[in-house]
Scaffold this motif. Structure first.
Motif, PDB file in Angstrom:
ATOM      1  N   GLU B  16     -11.580  -1.822  -4.228  1.00 18.75           N
ATOM      2  CA  GLU B  16     -11.054  -2.990  -4.935  1.00 18.75           C
ATOM      3  C   GLU B  16     -11.630  -4.297  -4.380  1.00 18.75           C
ATOM      4  O   GLU B  16     -12.051  -5.179  -5.136  1.00 18.75           O
ATOM      5  CB  GLU B  16      -9.524  -3.005  -4.826  1.00 18.75           C
ATOM      6  N   VAL B  17     -11.658  -4.414  -3.059  1.00 23.06           N
ATOM      7  CA  VAL B  17     -12.161  -5.654  -2.448  1.00 23.06           C
ATOM      8  C   VAL B  17     -13.637  -5.853  -2.795  1.00 23.06           C
ATOM      9  O   VAL B  17     -14.059  -6.942  -3.199  1.00 23.06           O
ATOM     10  CB  VAL B  17     -11.964  -5.626  -0.910  1.00 23.06           C
ATOM     11  N   GLU B  93     -12.836 -12.352   7.003  1.00 22.19           N
ATOM     12  CA  GLU B  93     -12.014 -12.339   5.786  1.00 22.19           C
ATOM     13  C   GLU B  93     -12.097 -10.981   5.085  1.00 22.19           C
ATOM     14  O   GLU B  93     -11.107 -10.510   4.521  1.00 22.19           O
ATOM     15  CB  GLU B  93     -12.445 -13.472   4.847  1.00 22.19           C
ATOM     16  N   ASN B  96      -9.770  -8.856   6.903  1.00 20.35           N
ATOM     17  CA  ASN B  96      -8.408  -9.289   6.560  1.00 20.35           C
ATOM     18  C   ASN B  96      -7.978  -8.725   5.201  1.00 20.35           C
ATOM     19  O   ASN B  96      -6.879  -8.183   5.057  1.00 20.35           O
ATOM     20  CB  ASN B  96      -8.381 -10.825   6.539  1.00 20.35           C
ATOM     21  N   MET B  97      -8.856  -8.836   4.214  1.00 14.59           N
ATOM     22  CA  MET B  97      -8.495  -8.356   2.872  1.00 14.59           C
ATOM     23  C   MET B  97      -8.354  -6.837   2.847  1.00 14.59           C
ATOM     24  O   MET B  97      -7.467  -6.292   2.182  1.00 14.59           O
ATOM     25  CB  MET B  97      -9.525  -8.824   1.840  1.00 14.59           C
ATOM     26  N   GLY B 100      -5.135  -5.996   4.895  1.00 12.93           N
ATOM     27  CA  GLY B 100      -3.963  -6.459   4.149  1.00 12.93           C
ATOM     28  C   GLY B 100      -3.719  -5.634   2.897  1.00 12.93           C
ATOM     29  O   GLY B 100      -2.585  -5.301   2.555  1.00 12.93           O
ATOM     30  N   LYS B 103      -2.262  -2.286   3.818  1.00 10.92           N
ATOM     31  CA  LYS B 103      -0.854  -2.447   4.202  1.00 10.92           C
ATOM     32  C   LYS B 103       0.028  -2.553   2.953  1.00 10.92           C
ATOM     33  O   LYS B 103       1.080  -1.936   2.864  1.00 10.92           O
ATOM     34  CB  LYS B 103      -0.732  -3.704   5.058  1.00 10.92           C
ATOM     35  N   THR B 104      -0.442  -3.316   1.986  1.00  8.38           N
ATOM     36  CA  THR B 104       0.343  -3.483   0.753  1.00  8.38           C
ATOM     37  C   THR B 104       0.403  -2.180  -0.034  1.00  8.38           C
ATOM     38  O   THR B 104       1.474  -1.742  -0.459  1.00  8.38           O
ATOM     39  CB  THR B 104      -0.283  -4.584  -0.128  1.00  8.38           C
ATOM     40  N   MET B 108       3.481  -0.546   4.005  1.00  9.73           N
ATOM     41  CA  MET B 108       3.786  -0.571   5.437  1.00  9.73           C
ATOM     42  C   MET B 108       4.586  -1.827   5.713  1.00  9.73           C
ATOM     43  O   MET B 108       4.028  -2.902   5.930  1.00  9.73           O
ATOM     44  CB  MET B 108       2.492  -0.592   6.247  1.00  9.73           C
ATOM     45  N   LYS B 109       5.897  -1.680   5.698  1.00  6.66           N
ATOM     46  CA  LYS B 109       6.747  -2.854   5.817  1.00  6.66           C
ATOM     47  C   LYS B 109       6.928  -3.274   7.273  1.00  6.66           C
ATOM     48  O   LYS B 109       6.824  -2.480   8.179  1.00  6.66           O
ATOM     49  CB  LYS B 109       8.099  -2.583   5.171  1.00  6.66           C
ATOM     50  N   GLN B 110       7.212  -4.551   7.441  1.00  2.00           N
ATOM     51  CA  GLN B 110       7.526  -5.126   8.754  1.00  2.00           C
ATOM     52  C   GLN B 110       6.434  -4.899   9.787  1.00  2.00           C
ATOM     53  O   GLN B 110       6.705  -4.637  10.947  1.00  2.00           O
ATOM     54  CB  GLN B 110       8.863  -4.587   9.248  1.00  2.00           C
ATOM     55  N   LEU B 111       5.202  -4.946   9.326  1.00  2.00           N
ATOM     56  CA  LEU B 111       4.066  -4.918  10.254  1.00  2.00           C
ATOM     57  C   LEU B 111       3.325  -6.243  10.120  1.00  2.00           C
ATOM     58  O   LEU B 111       3.028  -6.676   9.008  1.00  2.00           O
ATOM     59  CB  LEU B 111       3.109  -3.780   9.912  1.00  2.00           C
ATOM     60  N   LEU B 113       0.040  -8.651  10.715  1.00  2.00           N
ATOM     61  CA  LEU B 113      -1.409  -8.574  10.903  1.00  2.00           C
ATOM     62  C   LEU B 113      -1.816  -9.642  11.924  1.00  2.00           C
ATOM     63  O   LEU B 113      -1.373 -10.777  11.829  1.00  2.00           O
ATOM     64  CB  LEU B 113      -2.155  -8.878   9.602  1.00  2.00           C
TER      65      LEU B 113
END
Lengths: 125, 152
Positions: B16-17, B93, B96-97, B100, B103-104, B108-111, B113
């Motif tokens: 996707e990125v 970046e 990062n993308m 991120g 994670k989305t 993966m909640k409450q983590l 970066l």
């Protein structure tokens, strides 16, 4: 009207500047939240939309958003979060804090252009 | 964290990125296990994920030509006009993308970066010692390797 991109990534600021230019808007850039608030101090009368990253050193995007919405000089300016943080909880927190739009990276230039137009009330043109 | 879910999310995110930000098609070329997370190509990026009870690392690695081409496409500048700081920032970046997005997608909640780290150089080896080693996913991009490392 100008757009203000607050993002620690020069790459993302450039992409947003390119989209803004395509739409005919000048884009002011700030590399962190403190600089973004300084830009607002000087140019808030010209800024029609803030595009705000979430994860930044110093003030994070949510903190910047809260400061913007707590200041009566800036609170009328719509804020769109532009971030990799795509969790529902974060989206809800940002909307509750006053963000009008939420965009997750990655995004295409067309998506970004559409969201900018919506956020400034010119969607569907 | 279920490793298979993360790897699947990572594969989807890389595609996707690359497709969305850089108009680049990538093909998945395989996965292997490494005893540590080691970045030793010309360009590397790294992000740490940290929660109350979990942590992990996501790294990216490729050669300088591929990194320059990707950053060039993302920012809309010819590769030869990119400054060294543009390449560093663009690689950070990208990491990062990718992290991120994984994670989305994997919810993966409450983590949190960490800020991304980027390395550009012709001859370096960066190693992070890990308990479980790292999974190295290789993607093909214009005939060359783009690797994503995942350590939990």
């Amino acid at each position: 009207m100008k757009l203000l991109s607050i993002d620690d990534s020069r790459t993302i600021r450039r992409v947003i500047s390119g989209v803004g230019a395509m739409l005919g808007f000048e884009v002011l850039e700030a590399e962190n939240g403190m600089v973004g608030l300084q830009v607002l101090e000087e140019s808030s009368h010209e800024v029609g939309l803030i595009l705000l990253d979430w994860n930044m050193p110093g003030l994070n995007g949510l903190e910047v958003l809260k400061k913007v919405k707590a200041d009566e000089r800036f609170m009328h300016i719509p804020v769109m979060m532009v971030t990799t943080e795509g969790e529902k909880d974060n989206i809800i927190r940002a909307i509750q804090a006053g963000a009008c739009h939420y965009m997750t990276k990655p995004f295409s230039q067309e998506e970004m252009a559409g969201r900018i137009m919506e956020a400034i009330g010119m969607g569907g043109m | 964290m279920d490793k298979e879910i993360l790897i699947s999310a990572l594969q989807a995110t890389v595609t996707e990125v690359m497709g969305t930000m850089a108009w680049a098609e990538v093909g998945f070329a395989g996965q292997e296990h490494s005893n540590s997370l080691t970045l030793n190509q010309e360009v590397g990026g790294l992000i740490r994920l940290r929660g109350e009870s979990e942590e992990g690392l996501v790294g990216i690695a490729c050669n300088k030509r591929i990194a320059s081409e990707l950053v060039s496409r993302i920012v809309g500048l010819p590769a030869e006009e990119l400054l060294p700081e543009d390449l560093i920032d663009g690689v950070a970046e990208l990491a990062n993308m990718i992290c991120g997005g994984m994670k989305t997608k994997a919810e993966m909640k409450q983590l949190e970066l960490s800020p991304p780290v980027a390395i550009v150089g012709s001859d370096y080896t960066a190693e992070w010692k890990t308990i479980g080693g790292a999974e190295v996913l290789t993607f093909l991009l214009e005939g060359e390797n783009f690797q994503v490392h995942l350590s939990l």
